[in-house]
Design an enzyme around this catalytic site. Structure first.
Site, PDB file in Angstrom:
ATOM      1  N   SER A 123       0.824  -1.200   0.000  1.00  0.00           N
ATOM      2  CA  SER A 123       0.000   0.000   0.000  1.00  0.00           C
ATOM      3  C   SER A 123       0.869   1.266   0.000  1.00  0.00           C
ATOM      4  O   SER A 123       1.627   1.489  -0.924  1.00  0.00           O
ATOM      5  CB  SER A 123      -0.966  -0.049   1.191  1.00  0.00           C
ATOM      6  OG  SER A 123      -2.024   0.868   1.050  1.00  0.00           O
ATOM      7  N   ASP A 178      -6.068  -4.241  -1.744  1.00  0.00           N
ATOM      8  CA  ASP A 178      -4.936  -3.805  -0.930  1.00  0.00           C
ATOM      9  C   ASP A 178      -4.191  -4.986  -0.294  1.00  0.00           C
ATOM     10  O   ASP A 178      -4.790  -5.862   0.319  1.00  0.00           O
ATOM     11  CB  ASP A 178      -5.477  -2.898   0.184  1.00  0.00           C
ATOM     12  CG  ASP A 178      -4.404  -2.060   0.837  1.00  0.00           C
ATOM     13  OD1 ASP A 178      -3.436  -2.644   1.357  1.00  0.00           O
ATOM     14  OD2 ASP A 178      -4.522  -0.817   0.837  1.00  0.00           O
TER      15      ASP A 178
END
Length: 292
Positions: A38, A183
């Site tokens: 991320s 993610d």
């Protein structure tokens, strides 16, 4: 000193990672290989592309992050429509503007695909929800029948940064079907293990930058209602894999940056907040290097 680096996720809290990187660069540390999830994936990619700490700070300082939020246009302009979009599209924002921003910034350094970097230079983590497994990019792409060398780093970043429900997931085309990817923090928010060989050894020192306090300093979850329960559930799911790996042996190679009081999705962040995050990263790194 030549080292490898691993950077944790944390959304807009990632400004603290840049502050930490500034201090490391000033002290003469250079990253041979980098990895992240991320927000950590973004910093890792920019470092791999050749950006200096000052260049990254300037780039982020000049960017209006709100323009990276791109909701789908609807025929009926009602606030309720965004929740219908969330139900069917699985995210409030498309994520195209974010991916295009990644593409633009990497292209400025003539970096487009993983073949533009030395082999093994960059590793990013994403989560394959269709098959319920973690993906390390570009290593695992061959298993999907996708060429790792020609895969765009901007797309890999978009996958690693796809905060569930916030951004629409990436639909990775696989054969005649598709795989839903979100993610990487869902499964490994801090992949400190990523440069280990089969025997658990590393080629060179691995330094981790983690956007949280150490496990011993973390307060327990206070759960009084369903929202608290969801937050505790997601936090536990996100961190349990990595916390199991991190021991006292590994903690001595991790810079813990306490940014719990900041929001990961505050895209309208003001300058004072940005500077506060940067200072947190700098101060934590300065203290860490006194004994490392």
């Amino acid at each position: 000193m030549l080292i490898d680096g691993v950077f944790s996720g944390g959304g807009l809290k990632g400004f603290a990672l840049v502050g930490a990187y500034q201090v490391l660069e000033e002290k003469g540390y250079r990253f041979h290989r980098v990895a992240g999830t991320s927000a950590g994936a973004i910093l890792a990619s920019f470092i791999a592309a050749g950006y200096s700490a000052k260049e990254i700070e300037k780039m982020l300082d000049e960017q209006d992050f709100q323009v990276l939020l791109d909701p789908r246009k609807t025929i009926i302009p009602l606030p309720l429509m965004k929740w219908f979009q969330l139900y069917w599209r699985l995210g409030l924002y498309q994520g195209n503007a974010l991916e295009n921003w990644f593409l633009e910034k990497l292209a400025a350094k003539d970096v487009y695909t993983f073949s533009d970097l030395p082999p093994g230079k960059l590793k990013l983590v994403a989560s394959d929800l269709t098959n319920g497994k973690m993906i390390v990019l570009p290593d695992d792409l061959e298993g999907y029948g996708i060429s790792a060398e020609t895969f765009p780093i901007a797309r890999a970043l978009r996958m690693s940064c796809g905060i569930p429900f916030f951004f629409e997931p990436v639909r990775l085309k696989v054969g005649k079907g598709e795989t839903i990817v979100v993610d990487g923090g869902v499964l490994s928010n801090f992949p400190m293990w990523i440069f280990n060989d089969e025997g658990g050894n590393t080629e060179r020192p691995v330094l981790g930058l983690k956007l949280s306090r150490s496990q011993e300093e973390m307060p327990g979850h206070k759960i009084d209602n369903a929202l608290d329960l969801f937050e505790a559930l997601f936090s536990t799911m996100k961190n349990s894999h990595d916390e199991r790996y991190i021991s006292r042996k590994h903690e001595r190679n991790i810079i813990f940056i306490p940014v719990d009081d900041y929001s990961a999705t505050q895209f309208d962040m003001d300058q004072e907040t940005k500077e506060g995050l940067m200072d947190a990263g700098r101060n934590s790194t300065i203290q860490f290097l006194k004994t490392w």
